[in-house]
Design an enzyme around this catalytic site. Structure first.
Site, PDB file in Angstrom:
ATOM      1  N   GLU A  80      36.454  37.866  44.556  1.00  0.00           N
ATOM      2  CA  GLU A  80      37.766  38.231  45.067  1.00  0.00           C
ATOM      3  C   GLU A  80      38.616  37.001  45.387  1.00  0.00           C
ATOM      4  OE1 GLU A  80      37.776  40.588  48.583  1.00  0.00           O
ATOM      5  OE2 GLU A  80      39.862  41.147  48.275  1.00  0.00           O
ATOM      6  N   ASP A  81      38.013  35.989  45.960  1.00  0.00           N
ATOM      7  CA  ASP A  81      38.815  34.887  46.498  1.00  0.00           C
ATOM      8  C   ASP A  81      38.720  33.573  45.728  1.00  0.00           C
ATOM      9  OD1 ASP A  81      39.642  36.583  48.448  1.00  0.00           O
ATOM     10  OD2 ASP A  81      38.169  35.918  49.934  1.00  0.00           O
TER      11      ASP A  81
END
Ligand code: MN
Length: 718
Positions: A80-81
Site C-alpha cells: 500500500e505505501d
C-alpha cells in the site's frame, strides 16, 4: 505512554516462545525488506515508519500466530505505501504471504467514512478476505491495535472517525473471533477518543476508590480460597475491575451512574478440570445466594466464538452483587485469545479448516451477503451478526441455530430457508403451539409448521428481528404488490382503450408502440408502464393520447379528476394511507361510508383504483380477498364525511324537530332525513349527516339518545 521500542530480536524471541521450530530466516528477510521499503518514511509521531510494522508483527507474535503471520505483520504496509508489488512479495516470500498481504491491502484501500454503500463494500471485502484466510483479519486487527495506540498523533476529526470504525467493526469482530483481551483494549481506546469526558469520569471515579476496591478483592478472594481448600480443591482466584467501556455500557443499559454500578469487579476462578468447575459453582452457591436467572452455562453450551465458562451472579457478603466466572485454564486462554489460541497448538492447514467449521457465523454472513444487495441491509446484518447478543435455539433434529435476542419463530423459519419462512403458518416451541410473534429463548426447541399455500403477511414486519427475515418478507410483498398494480393497470388501460377504439391485447402482442410510450414516459419496460397506471402515477388517457396518430388526437382534454376517481395527492387522499402504496387512486365506498377512525380496508377495483371500505362492510365481504389491500387513516384526515344513522323512537309529533336541534348542537350537518311510522306505532327515521370522525359521531349519537322519546340510535351501512 512510555513505550518500549520493539526490535526485531524481541519479535524473534516471542515467536520462539510459541514455535521453537519456526523459520526465523524468513522473518529476518522480511525485516530487512520492510526496512528498505519504508526507508525515509515517518509516522505522524515522527518515528521512523518501520516502528509500525515492527509493533504490529510483535503483537502478532504475542498472539502466538505462525511465522507466516509474523512476516505479514512486517510487510503489511509495503504494497500500500511503497513501490512493492504483490508479485515482488510472491517471488520473495511465497504465495501464502502474498495472498494475505493482498487481503490486508484490499481492506485498507476502501475508505470507511464515506457513504453507506462504501461501508458495506468495505465489510463485504473484509469478510471475503477473511474467509479466504483468517490470518488476514488477525494481521488487520494487530494493525488496528497499534494504530489505535498511536491515534493521539492524528487530527481530532480523524481520531473520532477511526475510533468509531474501531468500535463498530473491529472490536466486535475481535469479540466474535473470541479475542476477549484484544476486544477490551480496542473498546477502551476507542471509548477514550469518542467520549473523552465520560472516560475521564470513570477513570477518576475508579481511582478514588482504588484502595477500598483492592481491600474488597483481597477479602473475597480469601473467602473463595478458603471454601475451595475445605473441599480439597486448588484454584486460582482473580478479581479485577471491568474495562471502562464495559462499565460505560452497563451505566447506559441500566441508566445508572458510576456509583450505582455495584459489580465493577468480576471474579474469576480458574481450575484444572471441567468437573471441578461445576463443583466450584456448587460451593459458590452454598457460600452466597445466587441471583435468579443470572447463571449461564457456556461450558455446556459454548458461544459461537468458542467461549466456554460458567457465569453466575451472587449476593456477596455486603449485600452487593458479584459476578463470578468459573473455568479451566484452557478455557481461560481461549476466552482471552480466542482464535489465536487455537493457532498456537495446531498445524497450519488443519487450523484453517477447523476455523471454518468453528466460525460458522462467518460462513453464514458470506452466504447472506450474496442475497443482500441493499448496502444498508447488509450492514445491518453484519452489525447484528457481530454483536453476540444472541439466543441459541434448536431444530427438532437438535441442530443449533443462533438468532439475535428477541427473535421469533418467523425469524427462525427464515434462518432455515426462505421457503420455510414464506410458508410458515405456525410454530411449536418445546412442543407447545405459540403465536408467530413469540419471543424465542435460549435452548428452545422450535418446530415450524408450514403450508404450501401460505404466504408472508405484512404484519410480520412488526415483530421480526433479523434483517434476513425482514428483507425476504419485504421482497415478497414488493413482488406481489407490483404484480397487483400491473394487473390493475392492465385492466384500467384495457377499458379506457376500448372506448378509444384501441385493443390493448394487440398492442401488447406487437409491443413496439407501447414500448415507445413507456420510454417517452420514462419507464424502462411495458410492465413498468402498466404498474404506473395501476399505481395512478399516470392516467390511461395520457397513455392513449401517445398511442393515437397525431391527426387523430383529439385536442388533449385537461384531465378533470372525477369525483370518484381522483388522482391521489396527499391532500385529496382524505388522509388515507394504503400500506405499501403511496400514490394510488383512492375513493371512499358509498356502500358503507367510512369515516376517520373506522377500521378500513382497500379493495382494488377493476379500473377505478382502490376503494376504501369499512372492514365490516358486507359488500367488501363478498369481494375476492385477493384484491384486498390493508389501509389505515393517516391521522391527518380533515373535512366532513357522510354517515347514515337510524333512530327508533316513540311516534310523537315534534320529534324530528327535537332531533334536529340535538344534531345542530352536536355540530353535525344534516344532508338528508326521512321518517316513517311502523305498524307498532314506532317512529323510524334515517338521517344522513356529516361528521369529522368516529369520536365526533359518538358524540352525535349520544346527543340524539338523550332526546326525549328516542328508544335507540344506530349507525347503519346505508
Ligand atoms: Mn499498518
Amino acid at each position: 505512554m512510555a513505550v518500549r521500542i520493539i526490535r526485531i530480536n524481541d519479535i524473534i524471541d516471542e515467536v520462539l516462545v510459541h514455535h521453537p521450530e519456526a523459520d526465523i530466516s524468513l522473518i529476518q528477510k522480511a525485516y530487512v525488506f520492510s526496512a528498505q521499503s519504508h526507508e525515509g518514511q515517518t509516522r505522524l509521531s515522527g518515528e521512523p515508519y518501520l516502528s509500525h510494522p515492527l509493533e504490529v508483527s510483535y503483537l502478532i507474535a504475542q498472539m502466538g500466530l505462525d511465522s507466516v503471520s509474523v512476516v505479514c505483520g512486517l510487510l503489511h504496509d509495503t504494497v500500500e505505501d511503497t513501490n512493492t508489488s504483490l508479485d515482488d512479495l510472491d517471488e520473495l516470500f511465497g504465495e501464502e504471504v502474498a495472498d494475505i498481504i493482498n487481503g490486508v491491502t484490499k481492506i485498507s484501500q476502501i475508505s470507511f467514512d464515506k457513504k453507506i454503500d462504501q461501508q458495506a463494500e468495505y465489510i463485504r471485502k473484509m469478510i471475503l478476505a477473511m474467509s479466504h484466510d483468517i490470518r488476514v483479519i488477525l494481521v488487520k486487527l494487530a494493525d488496528r491495535v497499534h494504530n489505535m495506540r498511536t491515534l493521539g498523533y492524528m487530527k481530532p476529526e480523524s481520531q473520532k472517525r477511526v475510533a468509531r470504525e474501531t468500535l463498530d467493526i473491529f472490536a466486535p469482530l475481535a469479540g466474535r473471533l473470541g479475542m476477549g483481551r484484544l476486544k477490551a483494549e480496542l473498546e477502551d481506546l476507542a471509548f477514550y477518543y469518542l467520549e473523552p469526558e465520560i472516560y475521564q469520569q470513570i477513570q477518576d471515579g475508579l481511582a478514588r476508590k482504588r484502595g477500598e476496591r483492592e481491600q474488597y478483592i483481597k477479602e473475597i478472594t480469601a473467602m473463595i480460597q478458603e471454601k475451595l481448600a475445605s473441599q480439597g480443591l486448588k484454584g486460582e482466584v482473580k478479581g479485577r475491575s471491568k474495562h471502562y467501556f464495559g462499565i460505560y455500557r452497563k451505566m447506559q443499559a441500566q441508566r445508572i451512574s458510576l456509583d450505582q454500578v455495584y459489580d465493577l469487579i468480576a471474579f474469576r476462578i480458574i481450575l484444572q478440570t471441567l468437573a471441578e468447575c461445576y463443583e466450584t459453582l456448587g460451593l459458590i452457591h452454598s457460600l452466597w445466594r445466587p441471583v435468579p436467572g443470572r447463571f449461564k452455562d457456556y461450558i455446556g453450551m459454548p458461544k459461537t466464538n468458542q467461549y466456554r465458562s460458567l457465569h453466575t451472579t451472587v449476593i456477596g457478603p455486603y449485600g452487593e452483587r458479584m459476578e463470578i466466572q468459573i473455568r479451566t485454564q484452557e478455557m481461560d486462554k481461549i476466552a482471552e485469545e480466542g482464535i489465536a489460541a487455537h493457532w498456537a497448538y495446531k498445524e497450519r492447514r488443519q487450523v484453517q479448516q477447523d476455523d471454518n467449521l468453528r466460525f460458522s457465523w462467518l460462513r453464514q454472513i458470506i452466504e447472506w451477503q450474496k442475497d443482500l444487495t441493499n448496502p444498508q441491509d447488509f450492514l445491518n446484518t453484519v452489525r447484528m451478526e457481530l454483536y453476540p447478543e444472541d439466543v441459541f435455539v434448536f431444530t427438532p433434529k437438535g441442530e443449533i441455530k443462533e438468532l439475535p435476542k428477541g427473535s421469533t419463530p418467523v425469524d427462525f423459519a427464515y434462518a432455515i430457508h426462505s421457503e420455510v419462512g414464506h410458508q410458515c403458518t405456525g410454530a411449536k416451541v418445546n412442543g407447545r403451539m405459540v403465536p408467530l410473534k413469540h419471543e424465542l429463548q435460549h435452548g428452545d426447541i422450535v418446530e415450524i409448521i408450514t403450508s404450501p399455500s401460505h404466504t408472508p403477511s405484512r404484519d410480520w414486519l412488526q415483530f421480526v428481528k433479523t434483517t434476513r427475515a425482514r428483507g425476504r418478507i419485504k421482497q415478497w410483498l414488493k413482488t406481489v404488490e407490483r404484480e397487483r398494480s400491473i394487473t390493475l393497470g392492465r385492466e384500467i388501460l384495457e377499458r379506457e382503450m376500448r372506448k378509444a377504439g384501441l385493443n390493448l391485447g394487440k398492442l401488447l402482442k406487437s409491443g413496439e408502440d407501447l414500448q415507445r410510450v413507456a420510454r417517452e414516459m420514462s419507464y424502462v419496460r411495458i410492465d413498468d408502464l402498466l404498474a404506473g397506471v395501476g399505481f395512478g402515477k399516470v392516467s390511461a388517457n395520457q397513455v392513449i393520447t401517445r398511442l393515437l396518430p397525431k391527426e387523430e388526437q383529439a385536442p388533449v382534454e385537461a384531465e378533470v379528476p372525477s369525483k370518484t376517481v381522483a388522482k391521489a395527492t396527499a391532500a385529496d387522499r382524505g388522509g388515507i394511507k394504503v400500506k405499501g402504496l403511496d400514490d394510488i387512486l383512492i375513493n371512499l365506498a358509498h356502500c358503507c361510508n367510512p369515516i376517520p377512525g373506522d377500521a378500513i380496508m382497500g379493495y382494488i377495483t377493476r379500473g377505478k383504483g382502490v376503494t376504501i371500505h369499512r372492514e365490516e362492510c358486507p359488500v367488501l365481504a363478498r369481494t375476492e380477498s385477493m384484491r384486498h389491500l390493508p389501509a389505515a387513516w393517516d391521522g391527518v384526515a380533515g373535512g366532513r364525511h357522510p354517515v347514515r344513522i337510524q333512530v327508533i323512537s316513540v311516534d310523537k309529533p315534534g320529534l324530528l324537530a327535537d332531533i334536529s336541534v340535538a344534531l345542530k348542537q352536536a355540530e353535525a350537518n344534516v344532508l338528508k332525513a326521512s321518517i316513517e311510522t311502523t305498524v307498532d306505532q314506532k317512529g323510524l327515521s334515517w338521517f344522513t349527516i356529516e361528521v369529522t370522525d368516529t369520536t365526533h359521531l359518538a358524540k352525535v349519537l349520544s346527543a340524539i339518545k338523550r332526546v326525549k322519546n328516542v328508544i335507540s340510535v344506530n349507525r347503519v351501512m346505508r
